[in-house]
Write an enzyme that holds these catalytic residues in place. Structure first.
Site, PDB file in Angstrom:
ATOM      1  N   CYS A  64       0.854  -1.181   0.000  1.00 22.95           N
ATOM      2  CA  CYS A  64       0.000   0.000   0.000  1.00 22.95           C
ATOM      3  C   CYS A  64       0.893   1.234   0.000  1.00 22.95           C
ATOM      4  O   CYS A  64       1.427   1.619   1.025  1.00 22.95           O
ATOM      5  CB  CYS A  64      -0.897  -0.006   1.237  1.00 22.95           C
ATOM      6  SG  CYS A  64      -1.963   1.420   1.339  1.00 22.95           S
ATOM      7  N   LEU A  65       1.064   1.807  -1.169  1.00 24.38           N
ATOM      8  CA  LEU A  65       1.972   2.957  -1.298  1.00 24.38           C
ATOM      9  C   LEU A  65       1.398   3.888  -2.364  1.00 24.38           C
ATOM     10  O   LEU A  65       1.112   3.456  -3.480  1.00 24.38           O
ATOM     11  CB  LEU A  65       3.371   2.444  -1.690  1.00 24.38           C
ATOM     12  CG  LEU A  65       4.498   3.478  -1.787  1.00 24.38           C
ATOM     13  CD1 LEU A  65       4.727   4.154  -0.436  1.00 24.38           C
ATOM     14  CD2 LEU A  65       5.785   2.826  -2.265  1.00 24.38           C
TER      15      LEU A  65
END
Ligand code: ZN
Ligand code: ZN
Ligand code: ZN
Ligand code: ZN
Ligand code: ZN
Ligand code: ZN
Ligand code: ZN
Lengths: 194, 591
Positions: free
Chosen positions: A88-89
């Site tokens: 999750c970036l």
């Protein structure tokens, strides 16, 4: 179509300063659309000493669309799925810019390892642990690094075996190893003192 | 006068007219607006056609461009960001200052273009995206200062347009939030994909409808191509130029005085006949052998199906046939009978309640389905009457009366679902005590009944064979029609007032909005002229401080009065017949 000329240049650029950055990118096959990235665990974190492999898939629109990245090495981190390795970036999603490269993206992933953001978790279980019981989190993360991200050193089973041979019960040896993040010396200390 | 008895006009209603024709005419003259059915010529609600969309949008653009001395594409970026709400945009400007307003929306206004690195055909740059060299005329520098080759820009634009992000295409540089100049996008994309450039323009244009809370597509099917723009209140009912009347807020048929939420539930309830299904489950049980629903008859709990199977009503299990009042042979079930019966009672009560409201609702909707037929037959009577040599030549009272009838039938009809929910438990269970509910219900039903009886009276008068009557009798009918129409109008108004202040107004929940009562019926939106002169007007007209606006101050710096930067209410009308299309009537009035 993927801009292969650019990907080629990126690979050259990346191999040029692999010494400095420690970041490697290599194609999986002749097809430049699938690659493997390698990042060293950042110093001073539970990931230190580990080497993490990341599966990279380039979409047709690369570099105008973000590359898809996923941890191939199992890792214990609030923003990375402990099951699938999904990351999750923001820069891999809506904050992607064509001016970014695979190397800069991997550097961001590496930075994510040092600065987790439990407020925006990918793995809720890990994030909970991070917020409620930081010490246990560090222990688990270190143990996972030890177990999955270190190829050269002894495997966990071998360490357990060693401790059992020293006369400790297997279950106790295993939990001691886990609580100190897989370091056999620390585990021995713990077993002796407790 | 025997007629009065027949028509049932009560004493208290007499005061609306006197018996002689003169004073009636006097009434008609004085209160002309209440009796004549001519809707206002120019409505504040506008129809936006394909042709006028550009003009509609340009009006807002022009205003923002003038106020802030901006180029069109910057104004558009700002307006898209603030969803075409000029008032909101201006409020942010006053509160947070110009630079904050711009940054939030991704507008980069460069005062002096960077002269250090002019792009000429002789200079070359290295594009950071494709990592190739490009000559100056094959590269483009965006206003934020970031420069890339045209091929890369084009690729980026194409991907963003295809992703549906035409309204906010950001610069390619990492963490640069500047929105790309639409002219550059259009220009570069059209070289490779003319169709896509058109699509891009359409997206920008339609943003005015799709991102704008005061503008909505007409819900007609097949679609008439129009959109409707309302002024000030989005909770209203409108009529498109295609003839469709609808609730602007929820886009279903006009349903006031029912709220959108009530109407949504009501139509669903009517459609899926869930009550009937409910009835079947309460009053029948499936046979354990053939599974057909079996109705209970008589008081005992042994029921038998036509297939011959007997079973226990309480638990549904198969049994033998022998039974007494308390016991069925070969069967013992410990289920508590009363529980079941209570449930049945409740379902029955709910069903009856629903049927009560639904029957009345349906009776009125059914009658307005027959309206056009009624209108036809009554207008026939009018033309017959007009042929005759009567002193009375003007029969507009008939059409006015008809319109009043149609209008009030709608109000009446939709007042039933309103009452169903207002006094039911679905929405307001905890909002009032049973006692309060009872009082309010009586208050409302009283008004409803008054309205209902007058509506029926009006209908009766209009159906009289007045074309055969003598002069005096016609005059008398005319008086009744006019009189009852006035009463009905007042009653409708009163009902809305009651809903507004006594019923919904006293509740804590603010989720029920009712479109206001329009005595003359739903306003037809007027056409927005597409050939407006969009030339920039004088800025001074809008800005009392003269010239451009210099309100670039940090937020919280107090009233703007002292700085000489106050907004004043702008001139609403710009001359006779030239109605102001796009402007929400006023800017923050600080006087
Ligand atoms: Zn380029
Ligand atoms: Zn930029
Ligand atoms: Zn329409
Ligand atoms: Zn509605
Ligand atoms: Zn049966
Ligand atoms: Zn019986
Ligand atoms: Zn039974």
């Amino acid at each position: 179509m993927i801009d292969f000329a650019r990907v080629q240049k990126e690979l050259q650029e990346c191999s040029r300063d692999v010494e400095a950055s420690g970041i490697k990118v290599a194609p999986k096959s002749d097809n430049l659309g699938r690659l493997t990235g390698t990042i060293p665990g950042p110093v001073g974190t539970p990931y230190e000493g580990g080497t993490f492999q990341i599966d990279i898939t380039l979409p047709d629109g690369y570099p105008f669309e973000p590359p898809k990245m996923q941890f191939a090495t199992k890792v214990w981190h609030p923003n990375i799925s402990s099951q699938s390795g999904a990351i999750c970036l923001d820069i891999l999603k809506d904050q992607w810019s064509p001016a970014l490269t695979l190397k800069t993206a991997l550097l961001s992933v590496q930075a994510l390892l040092s600065t987790p953001e439990p407020g925006d978790p990918q793995d809720a279980v890990v994030a909970q642990q991070y917020l409620r019981d930081y010490q246990t989190f560090v222990g688990t993360a270190r143990y996972w690094t030890e177990t999955f991200a270190k190829t050269s050193s002894l495997g966990v089973e071998e360490k357990v075996q060693k401790l059992v041979e020293m006369g400790f019960p297997e279950a106790l040896a295993r939990s001691a190893l886990e609580s100190v993040g897989g370091d056999e010396n620390l585990a021995l200390e713990k077993l002796c003192s407790g | 006068m025997e007629g009065e008895e027949d028509y049932g006009v009560s004493e208290e209603e007499e005061y609306f007219y006197a018996d002689d024709g003169d004073s009636l005419d006097g009434l008609a003259d004085n209160d002309d607006s209440a009796l004549q059915w001519a809707p206002p010529k120019v409505s504040a609600t506008k129809v936006i056609t394909k042709e006028s969309l550009l003009a509609a949008q340009r009006e807002d653009l022009r205003r923002v461009m003038e106020l802030l001395s901006l180029k069109e594409h910057h104004a558009r970026t700002l307006l898209i960001h603030y969803r075409w709400d000029v008032e909101k945009l201006l409020a942010v400007l006053v509160e947070k200052g110009k630079s904050c307003l711009f940054t939030e929306a991704g507008v980069t206004v460069v005062e002096n273009l960077d002269d250090d690195m002019p792009l000429t055909s002789s200079s070359t740059i290295t594009c950071d995206i494709c990592i190739e060299d490009a000559s100056g005329d094959n590269a483009t520098r965006m206003e934020c200062g970031h420069c890339f080759c045209n091929d890369c820009w084009t690729e980026h634009f194409i991907i963003k347009i295809n992703e549906g992000q035409s309204r906010r295409i950001q610069c390619m540089a990492h963490r640069c939030s500047a929105i790309c100049d639409e002219a550059i996008v259009r220009n570069l994309v059209s070289r490779r994909h003319p169709d896509l450039a058109e699509k891009f323009d359409r997206f920008l244009l339609e943003s005015y409808i799709e991102d704008n809370k005061m503008v909505k597509w007409c819900p007609s099917t097949p679609h008439c191509g129009n959109a409707i723009r309302v002024e000030e209140d989005e909770f209203c009912e409108v009529e498109c130029s295609c003839g469709l009347q609808f609730c602007f807020s929820c886009l279903s048929e006009a349903h006031s005085p029912c709220s959108c939420l009530m109407w949504e539930r009501w139509s669903k309830k009517c459609h899926d006949e869930s009550e009937t299904v409910n009835w079947i489950t309460v009053h029948t049980k499936p046979c354990p052998k053939c599974h057909k629903p079996v109705e209970k008859n008589g008081g005992c709990n042994l029921v038998s199906c036509i297939c011959g199977q007997s079973f226990c009503w309480v638990c549904g299990g198969a049994t033998g046939r022998d039974h007494t009042w308390s016991r069925i042979t070969g069967h013992s079930c410990g289920r508590y009978k009363e529980d079941r019966e209570k449930q049945t009672e409740r379902a029955k009560r709910d069903l009856y309640r629903y049927m009560h409201y639904h029957n009345r609702f349906k009776a009125h909707t059914d009658s307005f389905k027959l309206e056009s037929k009624l209108k036809e037959s009554i207008l026939d009577k009018v033309s017959i009457a007009e042929e005759r040599e009567l002193r009375l030549k003007d029969f507009s009272w008939v059409t006015n009366g008809l319109n009043r009838l149609f209008r009030s039938r709608r109000v009446l009809s939709y007042s039933y679902p309103f009452a169903f929910y207002m006094f039911g438990e679905e929405f307001f269970k905890d909002e009032m005590t049973d006692e309060e509910r009872e009082i309010k219900k009586n208050l409302f039903e009283d008004q409803q009944q008054q309205l209902e009886s007058n509506v029926e009276k009006l209908s009766m008068f209009l159906e009289e064979p007045f074309q055969q009557f003598n002069q005096d009798k016609v005059m008398e009918i005319r008086m009744h029609v006019i009189n009852v129409s006035v009463i009905i109008d007042k009653l409708c108004q009163k009902m809305y007032e009651c809903i507004e202040s006594d019923l919904l107004g006293s509740l804590h929940l603010g989720t029920h909005h009712i479109a206001p009562y329009k005595s003359k019926g739903i306003e037809r939106a007027s056409e927005l002229s597409s050939c407006r002169n969009t030339k920039l007007g004088s800025t001074d007209e809008y800005l009392p401080c003269g010239g451009t606006l210099e309100c670039d101050r940090p937020s919280g710096s107090g009233s703007s009065d002292d700085s000489g930067c106050s907004y004043r209410k702008r001139a609403k009308k710009e001359g006779g017949g030239f109605f102001d299309l796009n402007l929400p009537a006023e800017i923050v009035d600080r006087n």
